[in-house]
Scaffold this motif. Structure first.
Motif, PDB file in Angstrom:
ATOM      1  N   THR A 157      -8.446  43.430 -14.746  1.00 27.18           N
ATOM      2  CA  THR A 157      -8.727  42.024 -15.090  1.00 27.18           C
ATOM      3  C   THR A 157     -10.109  41.884 -15.697  1.00 27.18           C
ATOM      4  OG1 THR A 157      -7.475  41.410 -13.134  1.00 27.18           O
ATOM      5  CG2 THR A 157      -8.731  39.674 -14.197  1.00 27.18           C
ATOM      6  N   VAL A 158     -11.093  42.480 -15.020  1.00 26.26           N
ATOM      7  CA  VAL A 158     -12.468  42.372 -15.495  1.00 26.26           C
ATOM      8  C   VAL A 158     -12.601  43.052 -16.860  1.00 26.26           C
ATOM      9  CG1 VAL A 158     -14.860  42.982 -14.997  1.00 26.26           C
ATOM     10  CG2 VAL A 158     -13.391  42.166 -13.171  1.00 26.26           C
ATOM     11  N   SER A 159     -11.931  44.207 -17.048  1.00 29.76           N
ATOM     12  CA  SER A 159     -11.988  44.891 -18.343  1.00 29.76           C
ATOM     13  C   SER A 159     -11.421  44.003 -19.441  1.00 29.76           C
ATOM     14  CB  SER A 159     -11.191  46.197 -18.318  1.00 29.76           C
ATOM     15  OG  SER A 159     -11.435  46.914 -17.154  1.00 29.76           O
ATOM     16  N   ALA A 160     -10.250  43.386 -19.166  1.00 26.91           N
ATOM     17  CA  ALA A 160      -9.616  42.537 -20.180  1.00 26.91           C
ATOM     18  C   ALA A 160     -10.506  41.345 -20.516  1.00 26.91           C
ATOM     19  CB  ALA A 160      -8.252  42.054 -19.686  1.00 26.91           C
ATOM     20  N   ASN A 161     -11.137  40.757 -19.480  1.00 21.94           N
ATOM     21  CA  ASN A 161     -12.055  39.645 -19.712  1.00 21.94           C
ATOM     22  C   ASN A 161     -13.222  40.059 -20.587  1.00 21.94           C
ATOM     23  OD1 ASN A 161     -11.437  37.080 -18.695  1.00 21.94           O
ATOM     24  ND2 ASN A 161     -11.583  37.841 -16.616  1.00 21.94           N
ATOM     25  N   MET A 162     -13.773  41.244 -20.314  1.00 25.02           N
ATOM     26  CA  MET A 162     -14.939  41.708 -21.056  1.00 25.02           C
ATOM     27  C   MET A 162     -14.592  41.960 -22.518  1.00 25.02           C
ATOM     28  SD  MET A 162     -16.795  44.162 -18.289  1.00 25.02           S
ATOM     29  CE  MET A 162     -17.943  44.936 -19.365  1.00 25.02           C
TER      30      MET A 162
ATOM     31  N   THR B 137     -13.996  35.172  -4.744  1.00 23.10           N
ATOM     32  CA  THR B 137     -14.902  35.966  -5.581  1.00 23.10           C
ATOM     33  C   THR B 137     -14.225  36.312  -6.903  1.00 23.10           C
ATOM     34  OG1 THR B 137     -15.783  36.916  -3.561  1.00 23.10           O
ATOM     35  CG2 THR B 137     -16.392  37.990  -5.620  1.00 23.10           C
ATOM     36  N   LEU B 138     -12.939  36.698  -6.833  1.00 24.34           N
ATOM     37  CA  LEU B 138     -12.205  37.018  -8.062  1.00 24.34           C
ATOM     38  C   LEU B 138     -12.154  35.803  -8.982  1.00 24.34           C
ATOM     39  CD1 LEU B 138     -10.483  39.018  -9.694  1.00 24.34           C
ATOM     40  CD2 LEU B 138      -8.492  38.130  -8.502  1.00 24.34           C
ATOM     41  N   LEU B 139     -11.922  34.635  -8.387  1.00 30.23           N
ATOM     42  CA  LEU B 139     -11.900  33.417  -9.192  1.00 30.23           C
ATOM     43  C   LEU B 139     -13.257  33.173  -9.855  1.00 30.23           C
ATOM     44  CD1 LEU B 139      -9.729  30.876  -9.418  1.00 30.23           C
ATOM     45  CD2 LEU B 139     -11.810  29.749  -8.666  1.00 30.23           C
ATOM     46  N   ALA B 140     -14.326  33.408  -9.105  1.00 28.64           N
ATOM     47  CA  ALA B 140     -15.671  33.237  -9.663  1.00 28.64           C
ATOM     48  C   ALA B 140     -15.858  34.143 -10.874  1.00 28.64           C
ATOM     49  CB  ALA B 140     -16.723  33.553  -8.600  1.00 28.64           C
ATOM     50  N   LEU B 141     -15.388  35.389 -10.760  1.00 28.03           N
ATOM     51  CA  LEU B 141     -15.523  36.342 -11.867  1.00 28.03           C
ATOM     52  C   LEU B 141     -14.688  35.915 -13.067  1.00 28.03           C
ATOM     53  CD1 LEU B 141     -15.530  40.060 -10.702  1.00 28.03           C
ATOM     54  CD2 LEU B 141     -17.351  38.720 -11.739  1.00 28.03           C
ATOM     55  N   CYS B 142     -13.470  35.387 -12.791  1.00 28.07           N
ATOM     56  CA  CYS B 142     -12.551  35.066 -13.890  1.00 28.07           C
ATOM     57  C   CYS B 142     -12.927  33.768 -14.600  1.00 28.07           C
ATOM     58  CB  CYS B 142     -11.120  34.959 -13.385  1.00 28.07           C
ATOM     59  SG  CYS B 142     -10.459  36.553 -12.925  1.00 28.07           S
ATOM     60  N   THR B 143     -13.469  32.786 -13.880  1.00 24.56           N
ATOM     61  CA  THR B 143     -13.772  31.517 -14.545  1.00 24.56           C
ATOM     62  C   THR B 143     -15.043  31.613 -15.376  1.00 24.56           C
ATOM     63  OG1 THR B 143     -14.897  30.751 -12.576  1.00 24.56           O
ATOM     64  CG2 THR B 143     -12.662  29.969 -12.911  1.00 24.56           C
ATOM     65  N   THR B 144     -15.918  32.544 -15.049  1.00 24.05           N
ATOM     66  CA  THR B 144     -17.103  32.693 -15.894  1.00 24.05           C
ATOM     67  C   THR B 144     -16.871  33.866 -16.835  1.00 24.05           C
ATOM     68  OG1 THR B 144     -18.116  33.921 -14.098  1.00 24.05           O
ATOM     69  CG2 THR B 144     -18.748  31.635 -14.358  1.00 24.05           C
ATOM     70  N   GLY B 145     -16.912  35.048 -16.300  1.00 24.74           N
ATOM     71  CA  GLY B 145     -16.517  36.204 -17.106  1.00 24.74           C
ATOM     72  C   GLY B 145     -17.517  36.587 -18.155  1.00 24.74           C
ATOM     73  N   VAL B 146     -17.931  37.842 -18.129  1.00 22.88           N
ATOM     74  CA  VAL B 146     -18.838  38.358 -19.141  1.00 22.88           C
ATOM     75  C   VAL B 146     -17.995  38.841 -20.317  1.00 22.88           C
ATOM     76  CG1 VAL B 146     -20.533  40.122 -19.624  1.00 22.88           C
ATOM     77  CG2 VAL B 146     -20.506  38.988 -17.407  1.00 22.88           C
ATOM     78  N   THR B 147     -18.073  38.131 -21.447  1.00 16.19           N
ATOM     79  CA  THR B 147     -17.236  38.450 -22.592  1.00 16.19           C
ATOM     80  C   THR B 147     -18.047  39.185 -23.665  1.00 16.19           C
ATOM     81  OG1 THR B 147     -16.201  36.334 -22.151  1.00 16.19           O
ATOM     82  CG2 THR B 147     -15.507  37.487 -24.121  1.00 16.19           C
TER      83      THR B 147
ATOM     84  N   GLY C 288      -5.082  38.989 -13.953  1.00 15.34           N
ATOM     85  CA  GLY C 288      -5.745  38.263 -12.878  1.00 15.34           C
ATOM     86  C   GLY C 288      -4.746  37.799 -11.829  1.00 15.34           C
ATOM     87  N   ILE C 289      -3.580  37.331 -12.302  1.00 18.28           N
ATOM     88  CA  ILE C 289      -2.526  36.903 -11.383  1.00 18.28           C
ATOM     89  C   ILE C 289      -2.072  38.074 -10.527  1.00 18.28           C
ATOM     90  CG2 ILE C 289      -0.113  36.186 -11.307  1.00 18.28           C
ATOM     91  CD1 ILE C 289      -0.709  34.390 -13.722  1.00 18.28           C
ATOM     92  N   LYS C 290      -1.891  39.214 -11.186  1.00 15.92           N
ATOM     93  CA  LYS C 290      -1.478  40.435 -10.489  1.00 15.92           C
ATOM     94  C   LYS C 290      -2.518  40.797  -9.413  1.00 15.92           C
ATOM     95  CE  LYS C 290       0.358  44.742 -10.337  1.00 15.92           C
ATOM     96  NZ  LYS C 290       1.578  44.952  -9.585  1.00 15.92           N
ATOM     97  N   ALA C 291      -3.797  40.711  -9.791  1.00 12.22           N
ATOM     98  CA  ALA C 291      -4.869  41.038  -8.849  1.00 12.22           C
ATOM     99  C   ALA C 291      -4.833  40.089  -7.647  1.00 12.22           C
ATOM    100  CB  ALA C 291      -6.227  40.957  -9.543  1.00 12.22           C
ATOM    101  N   MET C 292      -4.596  38.793  -7.937  1.00 11.97           N
ATOM    102  CA  MET C 292      -4.540  37.806  -6.862  1.00 11.97           C
ATOM    103  C   MET C 292      -3.380  38.114  -5.918  1.00 11.97           C
ATOM    104  SD  MET C 292      -6.719  35.455  -6.314  1.00 11.97           S
ATOM    105  CE  MET C 292      -7.512  34.450  -7.546  1.00 11.97           C
ATOM    106  N   GLN C 293      -2.222  38.519  -6.498  1.00  6.31           N
ATOM    107  CA  GLN C 293      -1.068  38.826  -5.658  1.00  6.31           C
ATOM    108  C   GLN C 293      -1.313  40.072  -4.816  1.00  6.31           C
ATOM    109  OE1 GLN C 293       1.845  38.892  -8.807  1.00  6.31           O
ATOM    110  NE2 GLN C 293       2.496  36.780  -8.428  1.00  6.31           N
ATOM    111  N   GLU C 294      -2.046  41.040  -5.379  1.00 10.90           N
ATOM    112  CA  GLU C 294      -2.381  42.237  -4.607  1.00 10.90           C
ATOM    113  C   GLU C 294      -3.343  41.885  -3.472  1.00 10.90           C
ATOM    114  OE1 GLU C 294      -1.127  45.144  -4.679  1.00 10.90           O
ATOM    115  OE2 GLU C 294       0.068  45.030  -6.504  1.00 10.90           O
TER     116      GLU C 294
END
Lengths: 179, 196
Positions: free
Chosen positions: B95-100, B134-144, B111-117
């Protein structure tokens, strides 16, 4: 030059990923087609699971926007935020950004057309759109898919990120692009 | 909290429409939004299947392990409660890689997959765990690194340098992610005191 590389990159990023993953898989002797289908099968239940969450959130946001309450919040906030050096043109984008992804995209397109993409406001709007995300959509979809009904303090965390992103975009663009 | 926000948006909107004489706008907008939600969910299904299929190939080919090797140490520090070898860790890394990389439509399914895991690690099925927040915090901001959509928008608007906002976006993303993660830590400590 850098712009050209970035443009090429944005056009090629997804095709490259779609090419490299199966290729690497094949070279590592993965049964690529079978693995793909197996993974994709998990995708279907998710749609059904997130639907109630999405309906709840989109209806609330939709009614709030249609009532004109959002526009009047914008009018109210404009003079308040201009004290902090926020250009009034950007206030609607700030309020819409966490609520609606397509709405924020449309508003940025409008701003780029009316102010020009290379104006300070155009650059600020671009930076806001690029660095923040639709918090309520992500919250709804991610937590909905996992069956989470109580997101606890996640809303606060997401909005803290959005607010920081908004003000930092204005500050950093002023720093970088002001003549 | 989400209950109050939801009520505020819906009831506030209806009261406001009523008091400003726009009550007839409520019904069509509510119905259109409900229909829109279903369309959106189905659209997401296709994209979801595509990227989860890719993810499975990447997993079997050892690519997830490769990415974990690169950004894993950082991710493990942010998610101390997730066991390093759990599938959730791999999904978070992807998820983080795709966001970046600015792969917006890949980031959501992953991200959905990560949340389900992460849900599989949770004892309470209906309440978000600290790791989920924490995952939500990373996904809503995200270093692109490559904000592809914005660059395309700017190019379409006739910018002389569509990609000039890459630097500012990256800088803002870093600051916003740091802020979100800090607030996440503070909230975690505050809420932790209340039992769960």
């Amino acid at each position: 030059m850098f712009a050209l590389i970035c443009e090429l990159l944005s056009a090629w990023a997804i095709p490259l990923v779609l090419l490299l993953i199966p290729l690497a898989g094949y070279l590592r002797r993965v049964r690529v087609y079978e693995a793909f289908v197996e993974g994709a099968a998990e995708g279907f239940q998710t749609a059904v699971r997130i639907m109630p969450f999405l309906v709840a959130m989109l209806v609330a946001v939709g009614v709030f926007r249609a009532s004109g309450a959002l526009d009047d919040c914008v009018a109210l906030l404009k003079p308040l935020l201009s004290v902090f050096g926020v250009p009034p043109e950007l206030v609607p984008l700030a309020l819409l950004r966490p609520l609606s992804g397509t709405g924020a995209l449309g508003m940025t397109t409008e701003l780029l057309a009316s102010e020009g993409p290379d104006s300070l406001i155009g650059r600020m709007a671009s930076t806001i759109l690029g660095s923040t995300d639709t918090t309520f959509y992500i919250l709804t979809v991610y937590f909905g898919a996992a069956g989470i009904r109580n997101p606890r303090y996640a809303v606060v965390v997401g909005l803290a990120g959005d607010i920081t992103g908004f003000f930092m975009s204005i500050y950093i663009c002023r720093l970088l692009f002001s003549p | 909290m989400i209950n109050l926000i939801w009520l505020l948006l819906l009831a506030g909107g209806i009261f406001y429409a009523g008091s400003t004489g726009r009550i007839e706008a409520v019904t069509p907008s509510a119905i259109a939004a409900a229909e829109n939600a279903v369309t959106l969910a189905f659209k997401l299904t296709g994209v979801m299947c595509l990227w989860l299929g890719m993810m499975k190939i990447a997993e079997r080919a050892g690519l997830v392990r490769l990415m974990s090797f690169i950004i894993g140490p950082f991710i493990r520090r942010i998610f101390p409660s997730v066991p390093p070898n759990h599938p959730a860790m791999g999904a978070i890394v992807m998820t983080v890689s795709a966001n970046m990389l600015g792969l917006g439509n890949a980031a959501t399914p992953l991200g959905i997959k990560a949340m389900q895991e992460l849900q599989k690690l949770s004892r309470d099925r209906e309440t978000a765990t600290p790791a989920m927040c924490t995952l939500l915090a990373l996904c809503t901001t995200g270093v692109t690194l490559v904000p592809a959509t914005v660059i395309a928008l700017r190019a379409a608007a006739g910018s002389t340098d569509p990609a000039e906002i890459v630097g500012s976006t990256l800088a803002v993303g870093l600051v916003a992610a740091t802020a979100a993660l800090t607030v996440d830590r503070i909230c975690r400590a505050l809420y932790g005191g209340r039992g769960r």
